[in-house]
Design a protein around this motif. Sequence first.
Motif, PDB file in Angstrom:
ATOM      1  N   LYS A   1      -2.909  -4.765  -3.358  1.00  0.00           N
ATOM      2  CA  LYS A   1      -3.751  -4.170  -5.004  1.00  0.00           C
ATOM      3  C   LYS A   1      -2.208  -3.828  -5.615  1.00  0.00           C
ATOM      4  N   ALA A   2      -1.443  -2.685  -4.957  1.00  0.00           N
ATOM      5  CA  ALA A   2      -0.142  -2.253  -5.395  1.00  0.00           C
ATOM      6  C   ALA A   2       0.934  -3.474  -5.994  1.00  0.00           C
ATOM      7  N   ARG A   3       0.987  -4.435  -5.189  1.00  0.00           N
ATOM      8  CA  ARG A   3       1.729  -5.426  -5.517  1.00  0.00           C
ATOM      9  C   ARG A   3       1.431  -6.317  -6.688  1.00  0.00           C
ATOM     10  N   TYR A   4       0.060  -6.254  -6.988  1.00  0.00           N
ATOM     11  CA  TYR A   4      -0.633  -7.299  -7.980  1.00  0.00           C
ATOM     12  C   TYR A   4      -0.428  -6.340  -9.300  1.00  0.00           C
ATOM     13  N   GLU A   5      -0.626  -4.850  -9.265  1.00  0.00           N
ATOM     14  CA  GLU A   5      -0.493  -4.430 -10.317  1.00  0.00           C
ATOM     15  C   GLU A   5       0.953  -4.177 -11.073  1.00  0.00           C
ATOM     16  N   ALA A   6       1.895  -4.342  -9.889  1.00  0.00           N
ATOM     17  CA  ALA A   6       3.506  -4.455 -10.385  1.00  0.00           C
ATOM     18  C   ALA A   6       3.677  -5.897 -10.952  1.00  0.00           C
ATOM     19  N   LEU A   7       3.000  -6.962 -10.515  1.00  0.00           N
ATOM     20  CA  LEU A   7       3.327  -8.298 -10.983  1.00  0.00           C
ATOM     21  C   LEU A   7       2.623  -8.442 -12.425  1.00  0.00           C
ATOM     22  N   ALA A   8       1.592  -7.970 -12.267  1.00  0.00           N
ATOM     23  CA  ALA A   8       0.838  -7.767 -13.920  1.00  0.00           C
ATOM     24  C   ALA A   8       1.674  -7.132 -14.890  1.00  0.00           C
ATOM     25  N   ALA A   9       2.271  -5.778 -14.462  1.00  0.00           N
ATOM     26  CA  ALA A   9       3.233  -5.094 -15.596  1.00  0.00           C
ATOM     27  C   ALA A   9       4.625  -6.023 -15.534  1.00  0.00           C
ATOM     28  N   GLU A  10       4.872  -6.723 -14.841  1.00  0.00           N
ATOM     29  CA  GLU A  10       6.137  -7.503 -14.801  1.00  0.00           C
ATOM     30  C   GLU A  10       6.107  -8.531 -15.713  1.00  0.00           C
ATOM     31  N   THR A  11       4.701  -9.243 -15.674  1.00  0.00           N
ATOM     32  CA  THR A  11       4.259 -10.425 -16.355  1.00  0.00           C
ATOM     33  C   THR A  11       4.256  -9.864 -18.135  1.00  0.00           C
ATOM     34  N   ARG A  12       3.778  -8.739 -18.311  1.00  0.00           N
ATOM     35  CA  ARG A  12       3.530  -8.053 -19.788  1.00  0.00           C
ATOM     36  C   ARG A  12       5.231  -7.514 -20.030  1.00  0.00           C
ATOM     37  N   GLY A  13       5.932  -7.619 -19.417  1.00  0.00           N
ATOM     38  CA  GLY A  13       7.280  -7.177 -19.625  1.00  0.00           C
ATOM     39  C   GLY A  13       7.457  -5.705 -19.748  1.00  0.00           C
ATOM     40  N   GLU A  14       6.597  -5.112 -18.900  1.00  0.00           N
ATOM     41  CA  GLU A  14       6.656  -3.430 -19.026  1.00  0.00           C
ATOM     42  C   GLU A  14       7.197  -3.104 -17.469  1.00  0.00           C
ATOM     43  N   PRO A  15       7.999  -1.994 -17.486  1.00  0.00           N
ATOM     44  CA  PRO A  15       8.566  -1.605 -16.174  1.00  0.00           C
ATOM     45  C   PRO A  15       7.607  -0.988 -15.267  1.00  0.00           C
ATOM     46  N   ALA A  16       7.247  -1.669 -14.109  1.00  0.00           N
ATOM     47  CA  ALA A  16       6.131  -0.768 -13.150  1.00  0.00           C
ATOM     48  C   ALA A  16       6.961   0.510 -12.686  1.00  0.00           C
ATOM     49  N   PRO A  17       6.097   1.577 -12.486  1.00  0.00           N
ATOM     50  CA  PRO A  17       6.673   2.595 -12.056  1.00  0.00           C
ATOM     51  C   PRO A  17       6.651   2.401 -10.528  1.00  0.00           C
ATOM     52  N   THR A  18       7.773   2.842  -9.946  1.00  0.00           N
ATOM     53  CA  THR A  18       8.253   2.720  -8.484  1.00  0.00           C
ATOM     54  C   THR A  18       8.302   4.087  -7.858  1.00  0.00           C
ATOM     55  N   LYS A  19       8.328   4.001  -6.465  1.00  0.00           N
ATOM     56  CA  LYS A  19       8.868   5.123  -5.536  1.00  0.00           C
ATOM     57  C   LYS A  19       9.556   4.724  -4.541  1.00  0.00           C
TER      58      LYS A  19
END
Length: 323
Positions: A178-196
């Motif tokens: 799920k976390a990787r899916y959310e990051a891919l979705a953000a990447e597709t929208r051109g938004e920086p995904a928050p990381t840790k």
Amino acid sequence: MKDYLAARLRAALSDLKGVPDGFEPELETPAAPEHGDLATNTALRLAGPLGDSPRAVAEDLAERLRADVDPERVASVEVAGPGFINFRFAEMPLQRGLEEILAAGSGYGRTDDHAGETALVEYVSANPTGPLTVGHGRNAVLGDAIANLLAHTGYDVTREYYFNDAGRQMRVLGQSVKARYEALAAETRGEPAPTKTLDGAEGESVEVPASFPDEGYRGAYVTDIARALFDEHGDALLNEEGVEPFQKKAEEVLFAEIEQTLDRLGVDGGIRMDSFFNEQTLYDDGRVWETLDALREAGYVYDEEGATWMETTRTGKEKDTVL
């Protein structure tokens, strides 16, 4: 051959006076091939009781043995050193054995000694949280070999893969996907995904999505599963509160890969399983609770300090076990 020669030695010793009651000859494989296929120190052990030198006892025994053994099984009986007796095998038994093996083909060694009996062999049994490892492969081959041997002696064998898709490991896998899916979705929208940042192997740090569990699965296959989900659903799963679709997809993909790996192992179609048994079904249909109730009624299970205990001290353990 060892049993045969031990019997012939006992027969030779039965004609000698002074051999202690219950004496058993010993036969060992010599360290050096030039000393024969089997050797015995019988003469050295009996020199004292027989009142003669080890060499003389060995010569006497060797002469008796040469007159007694089957020449098609034993090529020579030789005395060596201070009193060892060395035996060399004839080639005929080996040739006959090979002929029997070749004639029997795949049926060699097959028996019906255990016909009508059943055997359950459970092996591999890795939860579908990642690809099979070399260790899993070793256990797969070992388990399959054991199952084949049991079947070869007449057992009706069931080969079982036992797993649990509802435990903590699977939940963590679902959270990781799920976390990787959310990051891919953000990447597709051109938004920086928050990381840790998490600690990695050998002191290295690893950057992961902010929602990634601290003990999550970090293999590239997790991202591949998340990408497959995104390709199928787009960002439609972003509003999912739980991890069920992510966990379900991961299980589906990984089990398919596990089965493909097992198919590639071994011969004749790889390693096959008769049953993939899910531990969770034991909870779903109530059998776990029925078993606990039966054990509690029999006095083997009790509740204490907020936990359910198995009274394993009754079966030899030092302490009772939390269930």
